[in-house]
Design a protein around this motif. Structure first.
Motif, PDB file in Angstrom:
ATOM      1  N   UNK A   1       0.819  -1.212   0.000  1.00  9.10           N
ATOM      2  CA  UNK A   1       0.000   0.000   0.000  1.00  9.10           C
ATOM      3  C   UNK A   1       0.857   1.268   0.000  1.00  9.10           C
ATOM      4  N   UNK A   2       1.965   1.253   0.720  1.00 10.35           N
ATOM      5  CA  UNK A   2       2.861   2.415   0.695  1.00 10.35           C
ATOM      6  C   UNK A   2       3.381   2.631  -0.722  1.00 10.35           C
ATOM      7  N   UNK A   3       3.801   1.551  -1.372  1.00  9.04           N
ATOM      8  CA  UNK A   3       4.288   1.649  -2.745  1.00  9.04           C
ATOM      9  C   UNK A   3       3.192   2.169  -3.678  1.00  9.04           C
ATOM     10  N   UNK A   4       2.001   1.561  -3.589  1.00 11.19           N
ATOM     11  CA  UNK A   4       0.896   1.985  -4.456  1.00 11.19           C
ATOM     12  C   UNK A   4       0.471   3.418  -4.173  1.00 11.19           C
ATOM     13  N   UNK A   5       0.523   3.816  -2.916  1.00 12.52           N
ATOM     14  CA  UNK A   5       0.213   5.204  -2.570  1.00 12.52           C
ATOM     15  C   UNK A   5       1.165   6.168  -3.259  1.00 12.52           C
ATOM     16  N   UNK A   6       2.439   5.808  -3.306  1.00  9.40           N
ATOM     17  CA  UNK A   6       3.424   6.635  -4.000  1.00  9.40           C
ATOM     18  C   UNK A   6       3.161   6.711  -5.494  1.00  9.40           C
ATOM     19  N   UNK A   7       2.833   5.574  -6.086  1.00  6.75           N
ATOM     20  CA  UNK A   7       2.529   5.544  -7.525  1.00  6.75           C
ATOM     21  C   UNK A   7       1.277   6.358  -7.817  1.00  6.75           C
ATOM     22  N   UNK A   8       0.268   6.213  -6.985  1.00  9.08           N
ATOM     23  CA  UNK A   8      -0.998   6.920  -7.220  1.00  9.08           C
ATOM     24  C   UNK A   8      -0.846   8.435  -7.119  1.00  9.08           C
ATOM     25  N   UNK A   9       0.142   8.898  -6.394  1.00 13.11           N
ATOM     26  CA  UNK A   9       0.359  10.339  -6.279  1.00 13.11           C
ATOM     27  C   UNK A   9       0.730  10.961  -7.635  1.00 13.11           C
ATOM     28  N   UNK A  10       1.134  10.133  -8.586  1.00 14.99           N
ATOM     29  CA  UNK A  10       1.471  10.630  -9.919  1.00 14.99           C
ATOM     30  C   UNK A  10       0.223  10.996 -10.725  1.00 14.99           C
ATOM     31  N   UNK A  11      -0.927  10.464 -10.328  1.00 14.77           N
ATOM     32  CA  UNK A  11      -2.173  10.703 -11.049  1.00 14.77           C
ATOM     33  C   UNK A  11      -2.934  11.855 -10.390  1.00 14.77           C
ATOM     34  N   UNK A  12      -2.671  13.061 -10.852  1.00 10.81           N
ATOM     35  CA  UNK A  12      -3.225  14.265 -10.232  1.00 10.81           C
ATOM     36  C   UNK A  12      -4.605  14.651 -10.754  1.00 10.81           C
ATOM     37  N   UNK A  13      -4.993  14.136 -11.901  1.00 10.18           N
ATOM     38  CA  UNK A  13      -6.238  14.588 -12.531  1.00 10.18           C
ATOM     39  C   UNK A  13      -7.417  13.646 -12.304  1.00 10.18           C
ATOM     40  N   UNK A  14      -7.323  12.779 -11.318  1.00  7.59           N
ATOM     41  CA  UNK A  14      -8.436  11.877 -11.039  1.00  7.59           C
ATOM     42  C   UNK A  14      -9.547  12.635 -10.323  1.00  7.59           C
ATOM     43  N   UNK A  15     -10.777  12.261 -10.609  1.00  8.74           N
ATOM     44  CA  UNK A  15     -11.903  12.909  -9.933  1.00  8.74           C
ATOM     45  C   UNK A  15     -11.979  12.419  -8.491  1.00  8.74           C
ATOM     46  N   UNK A  16     -12.745  13.121  -7.693  1.00  8.34           N
ATOM     47  CA  UNK A  16     -12.923  12.753  -6.297  1.00  8.34           C
ATOM     48  C   UNK A  16     -13.502  11.350  -6.180  1.00  8.34           C
ATOM     49  N   UNK A  17     -14.508  11.048  -6.986  1.00  6.23           N
ATOM     50  CA  UNK A  17     -15.144   9.737  -6.944  1.00  6.23           C
ATOM     51  C   UNK A  17     -14.161   8.624  -7.299  1.00  6.23           C
ATOM     52  N   UNK A  18     -13.353   8.822  -8.309  1.00  7.17           N
ATOM     53  CA  UNK A  18     -12.366   7.815  -8.712  1.00  7.17           C
ATOM     54  C   UNK A  18     -11.324   7.639  -7.611  1.00  7.17           C
TER      55      UNK A  18
END
Length: 118
Positions: free
Chosen positions: A72-89
């Motif tokens: 989860x720590x790793x995935x959290x770091x990767x997900x931080x790269x996706x800045x344009x996701x909507x709140x729902x997503x």
């Protein structure tokens, strides 16, 4: 358009949950509950059938929590790269990862109990 920093905070929470799992897993690994109880530890009907099952479940689930926390720590770091996701997503991704990690810990621990104590 909504503020994208909100979404980053939600996705950053994936990493915080991961760190929490690592800490709890480490604590349970180093200081497992000694006796079967209804208060603290990995508590399922299967794990509470005997002291031997209990001890196995505590050690196994603690290691699984640590593994899921690291993921989860790793995935959290990767997900931080996706800045344009909507709140729902962002919330959907967070919930899927959170629930998924807990289900993996439970499924793997229960499978291990079943395999070890036929």
């Amino acid at each position: 358009m909504e503020n994208s920093s909100e979404f980053n905070e939600i996705l950053l929470s994936v990493g915080f949950v991961g760190m929490t799992l690592i800490i709890i897993g480490f604590f349970l690994w180093k200081y497992p509950p000694k006796k079967v109880n209804h208060l603290y530890g990995y508590r399922t009907r299967s794990s509470m059938k005997s002291q031997e099952r209990w001890d196995h479940a505590q050690a196994f689930s603690a290691r699984e929590m640590i593994k899921q926390g690291v993921l989860l720590v790793f995935l959290g770091g990767v997900l931080m790269l996706f800045r344009d996701l909507t709140l729902l997503v962002s919330i959907t991704i967070f919930m899927i990862l959170l629930l998924g990690s807990f289900l993996v810990v439970i499924a793997r621990t229960e499978r291990s109990l079943k395999d070890k104590f036929k």
